[in-house]
Design a protein around this motif. Sequence first.
Motif, PDB file in Angstrom:
ATOM      1  N   UNK A 163       0.829  -1.204   0.000  1.00  0.00           N
ATOM      2  CA  UNK A 163       0.000   0.000   0.000  1.00  0.00           C
ATOM      3  C   UNK A 163       0.869   1.262   0.000  1.00  0.00           C
ATOM      4  N   UNK A 164       0.401   2.259  -0.720  1.00  0.00           N
ATOM      5  CA  UNK A 164       1.228   3.470  -0.873  1.00  0.00           C
ATOM      6  C   UNK A 164       0.550   4.734  -0.315  1.00  0.00           C
ATOM      7  N   UNK A 165      -0.677   4.589   0.206  1.00  0.00           N
ATOM      8  CA  UNK A 165      -1.451   5.764   0.638  1.00  0.00           C
ATOM      9  C   UNK A 165      -1.607   6.781  -0.498  1.00  0.00           C
ATOM     10  N   UNK A 166      -1.729   6.249  -1.692  1.00  0.00           N
ATOM     11  CA  UNK A 166      -1.734   7.064  -2.901  1.00  0.00           C
ATOM     12  C   UNK A 166      -2.938   8.017  -2.962  1.00  0.00           C
ATOM     13  N   UNK A 167      -4.047   7.603  -2.340  1.00  0.00           N
ATOM     14  CA  UNK A 167      -5.271   8.412  -2.438  1.00  0.00           C
ATOM     15  C   UNK A 167      -5.696   8.957  -1.081  1.00  0.00           C
ATOM     16  N   UNK A 168      -4.744   9.095  -0.184  1.00  0.00           N
ATOM     17  CA  UNK A 168      -5.070   9.594   1.161  1.00  0.00           C
ATOM     18  C   UNK A 168      -5.753  10.965   1.062  1.00  0.00           C
ATOM     19  N   UNK A 169      -6.923  11.094   1.695  1.00  0.00           N
ATOM     20  CA  UNK A 169      -7.635  12.369   1.699  1.00  0.00           C
ATOM     21  C   UNK A 169      -8.479  12.605   0.453  1.00  0.00           C
ATOM     22  N   UNK A 170      -8.446  11.684  -0.500  1.00  0.00           N
ATOM     23  CA  UNK A 170      -9.233  11.896  -1.723  1.00  0.00           C
ATOM     24  C   UNK A 170     -10.594  11.198  -1.615  1.00  0.00           C
ATOM     25  N   UNK A 171     -11.556  11.767  -2.364  1.00  0.00           N
ATOM     26  CA  UNK A 171     -12.930  11.253  -2.330  1.00  0.00           C
ATOM     27  C   UNK A 171     -13.450  11.124  -3.743  1.00  0.00           C
ATOM     28  N   UNK A 172     -14.264  10.100  -3.973  1.00  0.00           N
ATOM     29  CA  UNK A 172     -14.763   9.973  -5.339  1.00  0.00           C
ATOM     30  C   UNK A 172     -15.940   9.024  -5.485  1.00  0.00           C
ATOM     31  N   UNK A 173     -16.556   9.100  -6.670  1.00  0.00           N
ATOM     32  CA  UNK A 173     -17.709   8.248  -7.000  1.00  0.00           C
ATOM     33  C   UNK A 173     -17.262   7.160  -7.964  1.00  0.00           C
ATOM     34  N   UNK A 174     -17.688   5.934  -7.693  1.00  0.00           N
ATOM     35  CA  UNK A 174     -17.347   4.811  -8.569  1.00  0.00           C
ATOM     36  C   UNK A 174     -18.628   4.199  -9.145  1.00  0.00           C
ATOM     37  N   UNK A 175     -18.752   4.300 -10.459  1.00  0.00           N
ATOM     38  CA  UNK A 175     -19.874   3.699 -11.188  1.00  0.00           C
ATOM     39  C   UNK A 175     -19.484   2.286 -11.631  1.00  0.00           C
ATOM     40  N   UNK A 176     -20.420   1.338 -11.567  1.00  0.00           N
ATOM     41  CA  UNK A 176     -20.270   0.093 -12.327  1.00  0.00           C
ATOM     42  C   UNK A 176     -19.786  -1.147 -11.596  1.00  0.00           C
ATOM     43  N   UNK A 177     -19.728  -1.113 -10.254  1.00  0.00           N
ATOM     44  CA  UNK A 177     -19.348  -2.344  -9.535  1.00  0.00           C
ATOM     45  C   UNK A 177     -20.588  -3.232  -9.411  1.00  0.00           C
ATOM     46  N   UNK A 178     -20.621  -4.318 -10.154  1.00  0.00           N
ATOM     47  CA  UNK A 178     -21.784  -5.222 -10.147  1.00  0.00           C
ATOM     48  C   UNK A 178     -21.508  -6.429  -9.256  1.00  0.00           C
ATOM     49  N   UNK A 179     -20.371  -7.062  -9.488  1.00  0.00           N
ATOM     50  CA  UNK A 179     -19.943  -8.211  -8.682  1.00  0.00           C
ATOM     51  C   UNK A 179     -18.413  -8.204  -8.629  1.00  0.00           C
ATOM     52  N   UNK A 180     -17.854  -9.210  -7.960  1.00  0.00           N
ATOM     53  CA  UNK A 180     -16.401  -9.094  -7.719  1.00  0.00           C
ATOM     54  C   UNK A 180     -15.556  -9.218  -8.982  1.00  0.00           C
ATOM     55  N   UNK A 181     -16.181  -9.678 -10.085  1.00  0.00           N
ATOM     56  CA  UNK A 181     -15.434  -9.714 -11.353  1.00  0.00           C
ATOM     57  C   UNK A 181     -15.299  -8.316 -11.968  1.00  0.00           C
ATOM     58  N   UNK A 182     -16.219  -7.407 -11.603  1.00  0.00           N
ATOM     59  CA  UNK A 182     -16.250  -6.074 -12.228  1.00  0.00           C
ATOM     60  C   UNK A 182     -14.940  -5.331 -12.014  1.00  0.00           C
ATOM     61  N   UNK A 183     -14.516  -4.619 -13.062  1.00  0.00           N
ATOM     62  CA  UNK A 183     -13.315  -3.792 -12.924  1.00  0.00           C
ATOM     63  C   UNK A 183     -13.554  -2.744 -11.824  1.00  0.00           C
ATOM     64  N   UNK A 184     -14.765  -2.162 -11.805  1.00  0.00           N
ATOM     65  CA  UNK A 184     -15.076  -1.125 -10.807  1.00  0.00           C
ATOM     66  C   UNK A 184     -15.018  -1.670  -9.377  1.00  0.00           C
ATOM     67  N   UNK A 185     -15.345  -2.937  -9.212  1.00  0.00           N
ATOM     68  CA  UNK A 185     -15.294  -3.566  -7.883  1.00  0.00           C
ATOM     69  C   UNK A 185     -13.849  -3.534  -7.364  1.00  0.00           C
ATOM     70  N   UNK A 186     -12.933  -3.917  -8.266  1.00  0.00           N
ATOM     71  CA  UNK A 186     -11.512  -3.938  -7.889  1.00  0.00           C
ATOM     72  C   UNK A 186     -11.012  -2.521  -7.628  1.00  0.00           C
ATOM     73  N   UNK A 187     -11.487  -1.566  -8.433  1.00  0.00           N
ATOM     74  CA  UNK A 187     -11.066  -0.169  -8.223  1.00  0.00           C
ATOM     75  C   UNK A 187     -11.560   0.303  -6.852  1.00  0.00           C
ATOM     76  N   UNK A 188     -12.818  -0.018  -6.532  1.00  0.00           N
ATOM     77  CA  UNK A 188     -13.393   0.426  -5.252  1.00  0.00           C
ATOM     78  C   UNK A 188     -12.562  -0.107  -4.083  1.00  0.00           C
ATOM     79  N   UNK A 189     -12.269  -1.392  -4.133  1.00  0.00           N
ATOM     80  CA  UNK A 189     -11.501  -1.997  -3.030  1.00  0.00           C
ATOM     81  C   UNK A 189     -10.110  -1.385  -2.922  1.00  0.00           C
ATOM     82  N   UNK A 190      -9.442  -1.248  -4.072  1.00  0.00           N
ATOM     83  CA  UNK A 190      -8.077  -0.717  -4.055  1.00  0.00           C
ATOM     84  C   UNK A 190      -8.064   0.767  -3.654  1.00  0.00           C
TER      85      UNK A 190
END
Length: 290
Positions: free
Chosen positions: A1-28
Motif C-alpha cells: 500500500x502506498x497511501x496514494x489516495x489519502x484524503x481523496x474522495x470519489x464516486x465509482x460507477x459500475x461495480x456489479x460483482x467481484x469480477x467487475x473492474x469497478x469492484x476492484x477499483x473500489x476496493x483498491x
Amino acid sequence: MYNLLKGKKGIIFGALNEKSIAWQVAQRAVEEGAQIVLTNTAMAARMGETQELADKLGTIFVPADATSVEDLELLIDRAMEHFGGKFDFILHSIGMSPNVRKGRKYDDLDYGLLQKTLDISAISFHKVMQVARKKDAINEWGSIVALSYIAAQRTLYGYNDMADAKALLESIARSFGYIYGREKRIRVNTISQSPTPTTAGSGVMGLDGLMDFSNRMSPLGNATALDCADYVLTLFSDLTRKVTMQNLFHDGGFSSMGMSRRAMKIYSQQLAEMAAAEEANIIFQDVSRR
Ligand SMILES: NC(=O)c1ccc[n+]([C@@H]2O[C@H](COP(=O)([O-])OP(=O)(O)OC[C@H]3O[C@@H](n4cnc5c(N)ncnc54)[C@H](O)[C@@H]3O)[C@@H](O)[C@H]2O)c1
C-alpha cells in the motif's frame, strides 16, 4: 500500500460483482486511503452485490441510472452530502449493448437499440461530467476516468456497436477534457483495457478465444481487472496531474503488436491441419464466415 489516495474522495460507477473492474477499483481505492460512494442501476443492485460491497467498505450505495440526468443530479447531491463538500475523482465503468444482448449483428442493427447502446456506454459519460460541472462538484486537479476498448480504433470481429460507443466515449473524454482542464484543471482520460472476464465482457462474441489471442499477442500478457484498478488509481493520484485528454492503453502491449511468436505458433499449427485436410479433399472453408 502506498497511501496514494489519502484524503481523496470519489464516486465509482459500475461495480456489479467481484469480477467487475469497478469492484476492484473500489476496493483498491479504499485500501489506498480514499473515501468513495458506490453507484449502479437499481436493477444491478437487485441482481448484483453492490450494496454488500458498500457495507464491506463502510460506505453508501446510491442507485442511479447513468442515462438519467435527474438520477445523476440526485447522486451528485447525495455524494456531496456524504463527503461534506466537493470530491476528487469519478470512475465511469459502464458498458452495455442491447443489440449484442438480443443477438443483432452489426449489419442488422436495431437503431432504437443502437441509441440505447450509445446512451448507456458513451453519452452517459458526458452526462456525468456535465452534471458534475454544473454543480461544481469536483475539486481542482480532480481526475475523471472511463474504461474503453481497442475496438474504438481497430475492427475486432464480433464487438458490434460497442466499437462505435467506445469511439464516442474516447472523443467525449477529449472534448470535455479540454473544457474541464481549462476551467478547473480537472483531467479526463480513458483507459483502454485488455479483454477481461466480467459480466459485460462475457457479452463479447467469442470472449475466450479473444482473451487467448490477446494474451498470446501481448508480451506482458492480458491485464487483469486488478491490474486495471492499480492503473486507475495512478490516474486518480497526484502523480499524474498533467495527463489529460488521453486514451491510455492498458493491455500488456497488445495495441503495438502485429504478430507474436506465440500467436503465430497456433496459426501455423492450424494452417498445417488445414493443409492436411485439404489434401484429404475435405472442404473446410466457408467464405461467408470470414
Ligand atoms: N470486460 C472487458 O473485456 C472490458 C475490456 C475493456 C473495457 N471494458 C469496459 O469496462 C467497463 C466495465 O465493465 P466490466 O467489464 O467491469 O463489466 P461489468 O458488467 O462488471 O460492469 C458494467 C457495469 O455497467 C453497469 N451499467 C449498465 N447500464 C448502466 C446504466 N444505465 N447506468 C449505470 N450503470 C450501468 C452495470 O450494472 C455494470 O455494473 C465497461 O465500460 C466495459 O466496456 C471491459
